[in-house]
Design a protein around this motif. Structure first.
Motif, PDB file in Angstrom:
ATOM      1  N   GLN B  21     -26.630 -26.262 -26.287  1.00 49.33           N
ATOM      2  CA  GLN B  21     -26.580 -24.820 -26.607  1.00 49.33           C
ATOM      3  C   GLN B  21     -25.546 -24.122 -25.725  1.00 49.33           C
ATOM      4  N   VAL B  22     -25.574 -24.414 -24.433  1.00 51.34           N
ATOM      5  CA  VAL B  22     -24.651 -23.733 -23.521  1.00 51.34           C
ATOM      6  C   VAL B  22     -23.219 -24.186 -23.804  1.00 51.34           C
ATOM      7  N   GLY B  23     -23.037 -25.490 -23.996  1.00 50.69           N
ATOM      8  CA  GLY B  23     -21.692 -26.017 -24.253  1.00 50.69           C
ATOM      9  C   GLY B  23     -21.077 -25.428 -25.517  1.00 50.69           C
ATOM     10  N   ALA B  24     -21.903 -25.233 -26.557  1.00 49.72           N
ATOM     11  CA  ALA B  24     -21.394 -24.675 -27.815  1.00 49.72           C
ATOM     12  C   ALA B  24     -20.939 -23.228 -27.616  1.00 49.72           C
ATOM     13  N   TRP B  25     -21.710 -22.449 -26.864  1.00 48.11           N
ATOM     14  CA  TRP B  25     -21.317 -21.066 -26.581  1.00 48.11           C
ATOM     15  C   TRP B  25     -20.003 -21.037 -25.791  1.00 48.11           C
ATOM     16  N   VAL B  26     -19.914 -21.848 -24.751  1.00 50.52           N
ATOM     17  CA  VAL B  26     -18.710 -21.877 -23.909  1.00 50.52           C
ATOM     18  C   VAL B  26     -17.495 -22.255 -24.766  1.00 50.52           C
ATOM     19  N   ALA B  27     -17.653 -23.241 -25.652  1.00 53.76           N
ATOM     20  CA  ALA B  27     -16.532 -23.674 -26.504  1.00 53.76           C
ATOM     21  C   ALA B  27     -16.093 -22.550 -27.448  1.00 53.76           C
ATOM     22  N   ARG B  28     -17.044 -21.799 -28.002  1.00 54.72           N
ATOM     23  CA  ARG B  28     -16.708 -20.681 -28.907  1.00 54.72           C
ATOM     24  C   ARG B  28     -15.896 -19.596 -28.217  1.00 54.72           C
ATOM     25  N   GLU B  29     -16.033 -19.468 -26.899  1.00 49.33           N
ATOM     26  CA  GLU B  29     -15.306 -18.420 -26.152  1.00 49.33           C
ATOM     27  C   GLU B  29     -13.837 -18.774 -25.970  1.00 49.33           C
ATOM     28  N   GLY B  30     -13.427 -20.007 -26.340  1.00 51.10           N
ATOM     29  CA  GLY B  30     -12.013 -20.361 -26.257  1.00 51.10           C
ATOM     30  C   GLY B  30     -11.700 -21.219 -25.052  1.00 51.10           C
ATOM     31  N   PRO B  31     -10.415 -21.635 -24.909  1.00 46.72           N
ATOM     32  CA  PRO B  31     -10.046 -22.630 -23.892  1.00 46.72           C
ATOM     33  C   PRO B  31      -9.855 -22.014 -22.513  1.00 46.72           C
ATOM     34  N   LEU B  32     -10.827 -21.299 -22.041  1.00 44.52           N
ATOM     35  CA  LEU B  32     -10.646 -20.551 -20.800  1.00 44.52           C
ATOM     36  C   LEU B  32     -11.012 -21.367 -19.564  1.00 44.52           C
ATOM     37  N   GLU B  33     -10.462 -20.939 -18.425  1.00 41.59           N
ATOM     38  CA  GLU B  33     -10.877 -21.426 -17.099  1.00 41.59           C
ATOM     39  C   GLU B  33     -11.756 -20.326 -16.518  1.00 41.59           C
ATOM     40  N   ALA B  34     -12.964 -20.672 -16.137  1.00 39.33           N
ATOM     41  CA  ALA B  34     -13.933 -19.642 -15.771  1.00 39.33           C
ATOM     42  C   ALA B  34     -15.043 -20.257 -14.927  1.00 39.33           C
ATOM     43  N   ALA B  35     -15.857 -19.390 -14.368  1.00 34.96           N
ATOM     44  CA  ALA B  35     -17.095 -19.826 -13.721  1.00 34.96           C
ATOM     45  C   ALA B  35     -18.248 -19.412 -14.621  1.00 34.96           C
ATOM     46  N   LEU B  36     -19.121 -20.358 -14.935  1.00 32.35           N
ATOM     47  CA  LEU B  36     -20.306 -20.088 -15.749  1.00 32.35           C
ATOM     48  C   LEU B  36     -21.502 -19.975 -14.813  1.00 32.35           C
ATOM     49  N   THR B  37     -22.138 -18.802 -14.802  1.00 32.97           N
ATOM     50  CA  THR B  37     -23.353 -18.622 -14.006  1.00 32.97           C
ATOM     51  C   THR B  37     -24.552 -18.556 -14.932  1.00 32.97           C
ATOM     52  N   LEU B  38     -25.605 -19.291 -14.596  1.00 33.86           N
ATOM     53  CA  LEU B  38     -26.858 -19.267 -15.350  1.00 33.86           C
ATOM     54  C   LEU B  38     -27.974 -18.830 -14.414  1.00 33.86           C
ATOM     55  N   ILE B  39     -28.879 -17.987 -14.927  1.00 29.91           N
ATOM     56  CA  ILE B  39     -30.062 -17.599 -14.148  1.00 29.91           C
ATOM     57  C   ILE B  39     -31.278 -17.672 -15.052  1.00 29.91           C
TER      58      ILE B  39
END
Lengths: 139, 139, 139
Positions: B21-39
């Motif tokens: 689920q998380v990977g699919a959302w991240v992929a939809r946001e495009g080829p970005l370099e970012a920090a993913l924070t989960l709480i």
């Protein structure tokens, strides 16, 4: 924004400091204000921020966690089932659940904002030698 | 920059993988370099990065932490006072203190930088069913 | 982007809530979407996100971790060697390894995205009084 892979060679369980490698990379990136995220890409090693003054602290940490999570040769751990890589296999996963896999550290003026006595460690939980990958992201 | 709420339905204590689920959302946001924070927005469940190859690891993790922090019906836990939601109430808070509430994961080229064997889990500590909220921020 | 040092005065081991100080600073920075990183710059205190409704939870957490990691006056801890600052010295380092040193919390519309019952705590592990430094970075 930048990223860097650190490779840390380990020779048995214990704490391996790598503050200087990370600090040197952060300094080369310039006097930026940023968040530094580190992740160890394994499930049998951890990242720790710990005291780097007295090496006894590192020995004591290892001794404590080895008693809290002993090898599966210890009768108290006989209920564990995932043991095919040896008696330090499942205990390493347990320690990697209990201790950090990711850390985020503020960077101000190109320096990691650690306290006076704080250093950055890879905590190796396996007995045999490994090359551990720790990915850093400056953002 | 973007955020997303994940709802994870749990049916009893244990590990629930939600890497995809998380990977699919991240992929939809495009080829970005970012920090993913989960709480995880609860104090009786945790987030874990753990091995996702052998399901025995997840069973063993649950077995270990249930012995380290047994229900308050166990005489060794008789000193605990916060028990009005049942014998798994205070042990769930203790486990949620000991295991991560927040994780930050580097994202490069639109992919979470997890190791080969690493998956993302919600660790449910309560016996009865819950819908757990995990908020993700890409930054 | 902004940073802020919080000083938290402690009088003995236990949990000290500082949700409001951090929340007020975040709100003053405006209605931003950001990641808030906190680090405690000591190796004998921790940061926790925990339930802030019933104070018994905080008492029980302290009681549990004091039994899991007792003072070195307890015979079960006689193997520890780093004891020159007293019987709560090495146990404080162990607790600071086991519980978080850094936390990252999503901020949306100028508010920390904590759950309804979640508060932000400094967990002091030492007996004598301290002034603890917690650095916050909004990014």
């Amino acid at each position: 924004m930048s990223h860097q892979m650190f490779e840390i060679t380990t020779h048995g369980a214990g704490l391996y400091e790598f503050t200087n490698q990370v600090g040197a990379w952060v300094a080369r990136e310039g006097p930026l204000e940023a968040a530094l995220t580190l992740i160890v890409q394994h499930t049998s090693a951890s990242l720790l921020i710990q005291e780097n003054a007295d090496p006894e602290v590192q020995d004591d940490l290892q001794a404590y966690f080895n008693r809290l999570v002993p090898p599966t040769t210890n009768p108290s751990m006989a209920y564990l089932t995932h043991t095919y890589e040896g008696p330090d296999d499942m205990p390493a996963h347990i320690k990697s659940a209990m201790l950090p896999t990711t850390l985020t550290i503020p960077v101000i003026s190109g320096r990691m904002c650690l306290g006076t006595w704080q250093g950055l460690y890879l905590f190796e939980h396996r007995t045999r030698s490994h090359v551990r990958q720790v990915l850093g992201l400056l953002r």
